[in-house]
Each structure stands twice: as structure tokens, then as C-alpha cells.
Motif scaffolding. Structure first.
Motif, PDB file in Angstrom:
ATOM      1  N   GLU A   1       0.832  -1.209   0.000  1.00 50.90           N
ATOM      2  CA  GLU A   1       0.000   0.000   0.000  1.00 50.90           C
ATOM      3  C   GLU A   1       0.863   1.254   0.000  1.00 50.90           C
ATOM      4  O   GLU A   1       0.577   2.226  -0.708  1.00 50.90           O
ATOM      5  CB  GLU A   1      -0.947   0.011   1.206  1.00 50.90           C
ATOM      6  CG  GLU A   1      -2.079  -0.988   1.092  1.00 50.90           C
ATOM      7  CD  GLU A   1      -2.921  -1.074   2.349  1.00 50.90           C
ATOM      8  OE1 GLU A   1      -2.439  -0.701   3.452  1.00 50.90           O
ATOM      9  OE2 GLU A   1      -4.078  -1.523   2.234  1.00 50.90           O
ATOM     10  N   LYS A   2       1.942   1.228   0.773  1.00 50.50           N
ATOM     11  CA  LYS A   2       2.859   2.374   0.834  1.00 50.50           C
ATOM     12  C   LYS A   2       3.543   2.589  -0.519  1.00 50.50           C
ATOM     13  O   LYS A   2       3.630   3.712  -1.021  1.00 50.50           O
ATOM     14  CB  LYS A   2       3.893   2.152   1.934  1.00 50.50           C
ATOM     15  CG  LYS A   2       4.808   3.321   2.165  1.00 50.50           C
ATOM     16  CD  LYS A   2       5.758   3.036   3.322  1.00 50.50           C
ATOM     17  CE  LYS A   2       6.714   4.196   3.531  1.00 50.50           C
ATOM     18  NZ  LYS A   2       7.641   3.936   4.633  1.00 50.50           N
ATOM     19  N   ALA A   3       3.991   1.496  -1.135  1.00 47.80           N
ATOM     20  CA  ALA A   3       4.648   1.595  -2.440  1.00 47.80           C
ATOM     21  C   ALA A   3       3.668   2.108  -3.496  1.00 47.80           C
ATOM     22  O   ALA A   3       4.024   2.956  -4.325  1.00 47.80           O
ATOM     23  CB  ALA A   3       5.205   0.231  -2.846  1.00 47.80           C
ATOM     24  N   LEU A   4       2.451   1.635  -3.456  1.00 43.80           N
ATOM     25  CA  LEU A   4       1.435   2.093  -4.408  1.00 43.80           C
ATOM     26  C   LEU A   4       1.146   3.579  -4.222  1.00 43.80           C
ATOM     27  O   LEU A   4       1.029   4.322  -5.205  1.00 43.80           O
ATOM     28  CB  LEU A   4       0.145   1.278  -4.253  1.00 43.80           C
ATOM     29  CG  LEU A   4      -1.009   1.638  -5.172  1.00 43.80           C
ATOM     30  CD1 LEU A   4      -0.609   1.477  -6.637  1.00 43.80           C
ATOM     31  CD2 LEU A   4      -2.233   0.800  -4.842  1.00 43.80           C
ATOM     32  N   ALA A   5       1.079   4.004  -2.981  1.00 41.68           N
ATOM     33  CA  ALA A   5       0.830   5.420  -2.702  1.00 41.68           C
ATOM     34  C   ALA A   5       1.967   6.286  -3.253  1.00 41.68           C
ATOM     35  O   ALA A   5       1.737   7.362  -3.807  1.00 41.68           O
ATOM     36  CB  ALA A   5       0.649   5.656  -1.209  1.00 41.68           C
ATOM     37  N   GLN A   6       3.200   5.807  -3.128  1.00 42.70           N
ATOM     38  CA  GLN A   6       4.341   6.551  -3.661  1.00 42.70           C
ATOM     39  C   GLN A   6       4.295   6.612  -5.194  1.00 42.70           C
ATOM     40  O   GLN A   6       4.558   7.651  -5.785  1.00 42.70           O
ATOM     41  CB  GLN A   6       5.648   5.891  -3.203  1.00 42.70           C
ATOM     42  CG  GLN A   6       5.926   6.063  -1.735  1.00 42.70           C
ATOM     43  CD  GLN A   6       7.144   5.258  -1.276  1.00 42.70           C
ATOM     44  OE1 GLN A   6       7.650   4.392  -1.981  1.00 42.70           O
ATOM     45  NE2 GLN A   6       7.609   5.560  -0.054  1.00 42.70           N
ATOM     46  N   ILE A   7       3.932   5.526  -5.831  1.00 39.86           N
ATOM     47  CA  ILE A   7       3.814   5.499  -7.293  1.00 39.86           C
ATOM     48  C   ILE A   7       2.713   6.447  -7.751  1.00 39.86           C
ATOM     49  O   ILE A   7       2.894   7.230  -8.682  1.00 39.86           O
ATOM     50  CB  ILE A   7       3.530   4.074  -7.796  1.00 39.86           C
ATOM     51  CG1 ILE A   7       4.779   3.185  -7.581  1.00 39.86           C
ATOM     52  CG2 ILE A   7       3.119   4.063  -9.271  1.00 39.86           C
ATOM     53  CD1 ILE A   7       4.537   1.710  -7.810  1.00 39.86           C
ATOM     54  N   GLU A   8       1.574   6.396  -7.051  1.00 39.50           N
ATOM     55  CA  GLU A   8       0.464   7.284  -7.405  1.00 39.50           C
ATOM     56  C   GLU A   8       0.842   8.756  -7.203  1.00 39.50           C
ATOM     57  O   GLU A   8       0.443   9.610  -7.981  1.00 39.50           O
ATOM     58  CB  GLU A   8      -0.772   6.933  -6.584  1.00 39.50           C
ATOM     59  CG  GLU A   8      -1.414   5.632  -6.990  1.00 39.50           C
ATOM     60  CD  GLU A   8      -2.548   5.207  -6.066  1.00 39.50           C
ATOM     61  OE1 GLU A   8      -2.625   5.696  -4.907  1.00 39.50           O
ATOM     62  OE2 GLU A   8      -3.372   4.371  -6.492  1.00 39.50           O
TER      63      GLU A   8
END
Length: 80
Positions: A69-76
């Protein structure tokens, strides 16, 4: 539930019966066995070790989900 476990438990309960009721001990043991089988036979139980193992798996899974979730938030955030 394992019938051997239930039989052992029924015998232990019978042994707790006072001496004054020992004449009915065999009947009591049979009744204890039937009650335990009815009460415990419905459920699906696991050992403490199995529970702890599954708990650890769940904790690791939760950590991985949080990291994803953290990695996805950074990508977004970079794309947005």
C-alpha cells in the motif's frame, strides 16, 4: 474432535464424582462422553501451535500488504 480425547476427558470427569455416587460411575461416564461428543463434536478446533503459526502468517501478510500500500501510494504520488 478426537474420540480418544473425549473418552479420556469423560473418564477424568467420572473420576471427579464423589465416592457416594461411584455406583453410577459407568453411566455417568457414558453420559459425560455423549455430552462432550455433542458439545465438542460440532466445532472445528486447532491446537495452540497451529493457531500461533497461522497468527504469524497473518502478521507477515499484514506487513506485506502495508508495504505494498505504501509503495502504491508513492507510485500514485509520482504519477499524479
Amino acid at each position: 474432535m478426537n474420540d480418544e480425547f473425549i473418552s479420556d476427558l469423560a473418564k477424568r470427569l467420572r473420576d471427579l464424582v464423589p465416592d457416594t455416587a461411584r455406583g453410577a460411575a459407568k453411566d455417568l461416564e457414558a453420559n459425560f462422553h455423549a455430552l462432550l461428543q455433542a458439545a465438542l463434536g460440532r466445532g472445528h478446533y486447532v491446537t495452540f501451535e497451529e493457531f500461533e503459526a497461522q497468527k504469524r502468517v497473518l502478521e507477515r501478510t499484514r506487513e506485506k500488504v502495508e508495504a505494498l500500500e505504501k509503495a502504491l501510494a508513492q507510485i500514485e504520488a509520482r504519477e499524479g
